[in-house]
Design a protein around this motif. Structure first.
Motif, short mmCIF file in Angstrom:
data_model
loop_
_atom_site.label_atom_id
_atom_site.label_comp_id
_atom_site.label_asym_id
_atom_site.label_seq_id
_atom_site.Cartn_x
_atom_site.Cartn_y
_atom_site.Cartn_z
N ASN A 204 0.83 -1.21 0.00
CA ASN A 204 0.00 0.00 0.00
C ASN A 204 0.86 1.26 0.00
OD1 ASN A 204 -2.70 -0.69 -0.20
ND2 ASN A 204 -2.91 -1.14 1.97
N GLU B 174 -0.48 2.52 -3.46
CA GLU B 174 -1.86 3.01 -3.35
C GLU B 174 -2.03 4.48 -3.74
OE1 GLU B 174 -5.64 2.31 -0.41
OE2 GLU B 174 -3.68 2.64 0.53
N TRP C 26 -7.84 -1.83 -7.08
CA TRP C 26 -6.75 -1.98 -6.11
C TRP C 26 -7.24 -2.68 -4.85
CZ3 TRP C 26 -1.90 -2.59 -5.99
CH2 TRP C 26 -1.19 -2.47 -4.81
N LYS D 223 -4.17 -5.45 -5.47
CA LYS D 223 -3.35 -5.57 -4.27
C LYS D 223 -3.16 -7.04 -3.90
CE LYS D 223 -4.96 -4.31 -0.19
NZ LYS D 223 -5.36 -3.42 0.93
#
Length: 219
Positions: free
Chosen positions: A115, A119, A145, A169
């Motif tokens: 992350n 992200e 994501w 992810k």
């Protein structure tokens, strides 16, 4: 055959195995480097992940382990105190390096770490950011994501023509688990084995020193 001779032959056998394993580690580093080049070419959002640098370090450690293990074989076989002393110090350094590599690689297989790397860049707006998301999704065969819909919202507008994909992810973590985690665990295991070898060599040198008055074979 006395205890010292058994220990000497055991050290020879162990270091022959370590030589082969060192070449295997170097081969794993080459394989990861190939994967790193693919990733850097196709997935711009993961360019901050230091895979290529880590791959070079793994290759260096593998070749150094192989070379050092050869020194250990020769030193034990020919009863060379100097060679075994050099072997002792290098193996100690390798233990520390491999333990650090193992821990360093293992921490990348973490949702928080991924992350922090991806992200914020994932949710940038604009055509360039959109193309980066598309490239990422194509490489990992994923969508979104955190979930498969979060990149389709207004401002992101990233298409995903796939059936039942994983969030990117999760797909990234699966990829790291497949290629990074085994190398990390192997590095830690080898560090522990080499730590045992280090103590065995130290014990052999101490025994040889104690018996040096009666045994002129050790140089």
């Amino acid at each position: 055959m006395d205890v010292q001779e058994i220990g000497r032959y055991s050290l020879v056998i162990v270091n022959i195995i370590f030589t082969l394993c060192g070449l295997g580690i170097a081969a794993a580093g080459i394989f990861l480097l190939i994967k790193a080049n693919e990733l850097e070419r196709d997935v711009e959002l993961l360019q901050d992940l230091p895979i290529a640098t880590t791959s070079y370090v793994i290759m260096f450690v593998g070749f150094l382990l192989a070379a050092t293990s050869v020194i250990g074989v020769i030193g034990a076989w020919k009863k060379q105190r100097v060679m075994l002393t050099v072997y002792l110090f290098v193996i100690f350094a390798l233990v520390l390096i491999e333990m650090c590599i193992g821990i360093y690689l293992y921490q990348f297989d973490s949702s928080d770490t991924i992350n922090s790397l991806v992200e914020d860049k994932w949710f940038e707006e604009g055509e360039d950011a959109r193309q980066k998301r598309i490239d990422y999704q194509d490489f990992f065969d994923c969508c979104g994501w955190n979930n498969i819909y979060d990149s389709r919202a207004a401002g992101y507008d990233t298409p995903c023509p796939r059936t039942n994909p994983d969030p990117c992810k999760d797909a990234t973590l699966d990829w790291l688990e497949e290629f990074f985690t085994p190398v990390a665990i192997t590095a830690i295991v080898f560090a522990c084995l080499e730590f045992v070898s280090l103590f065995a060599t130290l014990a052999m040198l101490c025994t040889a020193k104690e018996g040096s008055d009666d045994d002129d074979d050790w140089l």
